[in-house]
Scaffold this active site. Structure first.
Site, PDB file in Angstrom:
ATOM      1  N   ASP A 141      17.614   8.180  -6.971  1.00 23.84           N
ATOM      2  CA  ASP A 141      16.433   8.119  -7.847  1.00 23.84           C
ATOM      3  C   ASP A 141      15.985   9.521  -8.228  1.00 23.84           C
ATOM      4  O   ASP A 141      14.797   9.857  -8.162  1.00 23.84           O
ATOM      5  CB  ASP A 141      15.304   7.366  -7.121  1.00 23.84           C
ATOM      6  CG  ASP A 141      14.122   7.080  -8.028  1.00 23.84           C
ATOM      7  OD1 ASP A 141      12.999   6.908  -7.498  1.00 23.84           O
ATOM      8  OD2 ASP A 141      14.314   7.059  -9.262  1.00 23.84           O
ATOM      9  N   ASP A 169      18.094   3.717  -9.369  1.00 28.25           N
ATOM     10  CA  ASP A 169      16.954   3.421 -10.226  1.00 28.25           C
ATOM     11  C   ASP A 169      17.228   3.932 -11.639  1.00 28.25           C
ATOM     12  O   ASP A 169      18.085   4.800 -11.842  1.00 28.25           O
ATOM     13  CB  ASP A 169      15.688   4.108  -9.672  1.00 28.25           C
ATOM     14  CG  ASP A 169      14.432   3.657 -10.428  1.00 28.25           C
ATOM     15  OD1 ASP A 169      13.474   4.437 -10.479  1.00 28.25           O
ATOM     16  OD2 ASP A 169      14.427   2.528 -10.981  1.00 28.25           O
ATOM     17  N   GLU A 199       8.631   1.456 -14.273  1.00 31.63           N
ATOM     18  CA  GLU A 199       7.489   1.360 -13.353  1.00 31.63           C
ATOM     19  C   GLU A 199       6.162   1.464 -14.105  1.00 31.63           C
ATOM     20  O   GLU A 199       5.990   2.276 -15.000  1.00 31.63           O
ATOM     21  CB  GLU A 199       7.556   2.456 -12.272  1.00 31.63           C
ATOM     22  CG  GLU A 199       7.686   3.868 -12.787  1.00 31.63           C
ATOM     23  CD  GLU A 199       9.121   4.325 -12.814  1.00 31.63           C
ATOM     24  OE1 GLU A 199      10.011   3.476 -12.913  1.00 31.63           O
ATOM     25  OE2 GLU A 199       9.355   5.527 -12.749  1.00 31.63           O
TER      26      GLU A 199
END
Ligand SMILES: Oc1cc(-c2ccc(F)cc2)cc2cncnc12
Ligand SMILES: [Mg+2]
Length: 215
Positions: A141, A169, A199
């Site tokens: 990530d 991610d 997100e």
């Protein structure tokens, strides 16, 4: 990215979360990011996908590349089995400082070890430094252009083994096309894509990619 977010989220956590309550710290960060300002944590929606794969893997040795403020390290730490540990690499000392404070505030400092430095500088000596032979679960990530390079490094350094789970991610946004092409076309990886949203956003697509290493 807004360089001032990390100190603000640290201050907000210290003032609004319950010390030692890792689930509450995670919730406080998510509420702040949904209501006050977006940050590049994996977040609650993609975080639930991470949780599920993590529990399925039930890993002993966990590697994260890209700690940021420690949010995903906290999510994984609360699901760790006895004597399991998370090693998380963070290149920014400002982010690492904040992450250390948040992880300690949540009471997870014994379960999460932050390794400061660039991934290509940390990975070659991580096995001996951390007393780990191979990792059972890896969460990638960090900078999207480094995903493929770092996965190849993990393979070449023998840091992943038959059955290791690698979760990545942002495979849609910001996106890592070379990484996806590499893992999906390689006979050594069994891949599954998990469509989701960026997100703290309702309308921007993103996804997580799970790759099981089968050399
Ligand atoms: O999850 C993420 C999201 C974004 C990002 C970029 C641009 C934008 F507009 C919104 C979000 C950047 C990241 C960098 N490292 C790790 N994870 C990240
Ligand atoms: Mg991310």
């Amino acid at each position: 990215h807004d360089e001032e977010f990390p100190p603000r989220i640290l201050d907000h956590v210290m003032k609004n979360a319950i010390k030692g309550d890792v689930t509450n710290v995670i919730d406080v960060i998510d509420k702040y990011c949904w209501s006050v300002e977006i940050a590049m944590n994996v977040g609650d929606v993609k975080g639930a996908i991470l949780d599920k794969s993590f529990l399925e893997a039930s890993p002993k040795n966990v590697l994260e590349i890209g700690c940021y403020c420690g949010y995903s390290a906290l999510r994984m730490s609360r699901l760790l089995k006895e004597d399991a540990k998370i090693f998380t690499i963070e290149a920014s000392s400002q982010y690492a400082d904040v992450a250390q404070e948040i992880i300690s505030f949540a009471g997870m400092e014994k379960k999460v070890q932050i390794l400061r430095g660039l991934s290509d500088e940390v990975l070659p000596t991580i096995a001996e430094k951390c007393g780990v032979r191979t990792f059972d679960f890896v969460f990638i990530d960090h900078a999207k252009e480094l995903y493929k390079r770092d996965l190849i490094m993990l393979e070449n350094l023998g840091l992943i083994r038959q059955g290791t789970t690698i979760m990545a991610d942002n495979v849609i946004f910001p996106g890592c096309p070379d990484y996806l092409e590499y893992v999906r076309n390689s006979p050594k990886f069994e891949c599954t894509n998990y469509p989701s949203k960026l997100e703290y956003c309702e309308n921007r697509e993103d996804a997580m990619e799970k790759s099981i290493y089968l050399p």
